[in-house]
Design a protein around this motif. Structure first.
Motif, PDB file in Angstrom:
ATOM      1  N   HIS A  16       0.847  -1.190   0.000  1.00  0.00           N
ATOM      2  CA  HIS A  16       0.000   0.000   0.000  1.00  0.00           C
ATOM      3  C   HIS A  16       0.883   1.239   0.000  1.00  0.00           C
ATOM      4  N   GLU A  17       0.595   2.137  -0.923  1.00  0.00           N
ATOM      5  CA  GLU A  17       1.355   3.380  -1.018  1.00  0.00           C
ATOM      6  C   GLU A  17       0.403   4.542  -0.769  1.00  0.00           C
ATOM      7  N   LYS A  18       0.759   5.394   0.171  1.00  0.00           N
ATOM      8  CA  LYS A  18      -0.077   6.553   0.481  1.00  0.00           C
ATOM      9  C   LYS A  18      -0.008   7.538  -0.681  1.00  0.00           C
ATOM     10  N   ILE A  19      -1.178   7.968  -1.148  1.00  0.00           N
ATOM     11  CA  ILE A  19      -1.211   8.933  -2.250  1.00  0.00           C
ATOM     12  C   ILE A  19      -1.863  10.247  -1.840  1.00  0.00           C
ATOM     13  N   GLY A  20      -2.221  10.363  -0.579  1.00  0.00           N
ATOM     14  CA  GLY A  20      -2.791  11.622  -0.110  1.00  0.00           C
ATOM     15  C   GLY A  20      -3.628  11.438   1.133  1.00  0.00           C
ATOM     16  N   LYS A  21      -4.077  12.565   1.651  1.00  0.00           N
ATOM     17  CA  LYS A  21      -4.942  12.541   2.823  1.00  0.00           C
ATOM     18  C   LYS A  21      -6.364  12.207   2.390  1.00  0.00           C
ATOM     19  N   GLY A  22      -7.051  11.501   3.239  1.00  0.00           N
ATOM     20  CA  GLY A  22      -8.456  11.198   2.992  1.00  0.00           C
ATOM     21  C   GLY A  22      -9.341  12.187   3.719  1.00  0.00           C
ATOM     22  N   ASP A  23     -10.596  11.825   3.857  1.00  0.00           N
ATOM     23  CA  ASP A  23     -11.553  12.692   4.544  1.00  0.00           C
ATOM     24  C   ASP A  23     -11.320  12.666   6.049  1.00  0.00           C
ATOM     25  N   LYS A  24     -11.529  13.812   6.679  1.00  0.00           N
ATOM     26  CA  LYS A  24     -11.493  13.902   8.132  1.00  0.00           C
ATOM     27  C   LYS A  24     -12.882  14.311   8.563  1.00  0.00           C
ATOM     28  N   LYS A  25     -13.506  13.504   9.408  1.00  0.00           N
ATOM     29  CA  LYS A  25     -14.884  13.744   9.805  1.00  0.00           C
ATOM     30  C   LYS A  25     -14.984  13.913  11.313  1.00  0.00           C
ATOM     31  N   PHE A  26     -15.983  14.681  11.707  1.00  0.00           N
ATOM     32  CA  PHE A  26     -16.240  14.967  13.117  1.00  0.00           C
ATOM     33  C   PHE A  26     -17.738  14.804  13.330  1.00  0.00           C
ATOM     34  N   THR A  27     -18.121  13.986  14.287  1.00  0.00           N
ATOM     35  CA  THR A  27     -19.526  13.742  14.572  1.00  0.00           C
ATOM     36  C   THR A  27     -19.834  14.171  15.995  1.00  0.00           C
ATOM     37  N   LEU A  28     -20.960  14.837  16.165  1.00  0.00           N
ATOM     38  CA  LEU A  28     -21.403  15.310  17.469  1.00  0.00           C
ATOM     39  C   LEU A  28     -22.839  14.856  17.656  1.00  0.00           C
TER      40      LEU A  28
END
Length: 146
Positions: free
Chosen positions: A42-54
């Motif tokens: 697996h090669e990292k190709i970038g940042k994914g989504d960052k989610k915050f739930t309240l």
């Protein structure tokens, strides 16, 4: 009761949102590469989504909180970036409210729940341009009385 989160000028207190739960998740984008006779790499190709739930409950007739949630619902409808900070002053960044769900229980004669379950899902986004960011922060300061 102390301030737990500030979302676009809406101060969320533990007293207003009873049984408050907050969670964060982050992902990475990866490319899978086959290897002859072995496991995929697996090669990292970038940042994914960052989610915050309240998630929490409000009791509009006893503790208030209904105007605050409807304000966040409007921010969701307009898909505008909102500034999010934790109660200890830690800046979480600019988020877009992806969904705002409310479920009323024990309805009053006016059709408003005596207990309302609230769930907010926010996704990290780019900060708005300088003019829009300054306008949002100015509005935030006014709401907080600063």
């Amino acid at each position: 009761m102390s301030d737990l989160f500030v979302i676009d000028g809406v101060v969320i207190k533990g007293q207003v949102f009873g049984g408050l739960r907050a969670s964060q998740s982050t992902t990475a984008r990866v490319a899978r590469k086959g290897v002859l006779g072995g496991r995929q790499t697996h090669e990292k190709i970038g940042k994914g989504d960052k989610k915050f739930t309240l998630e929490g409950k409000i009791a509009p007739f006893e503790l208030g909180g209904f105007p605050e949630v409807t304000g966040l619902e409007e921010a969701c409808d307009n898909a505008v970036p909102v500034f999010v900070a934790r109660g200890d002053g830690s800046v979480l960044g600019w988020y877009t409210i992806a969904s705002c769900e409310m479920s009323d229980r024990h309805l009053s004669g006016r059709g408003i729940g005596r207990v309302i379950d609230v769930s907010l899902e926010l996704e990290l986004t780019l900060k708005p341009d300088r003019v829009a960011a300054m306008t949002r922060l100015k509005n935030l300061m006014e709401r907080l009385g600063l």
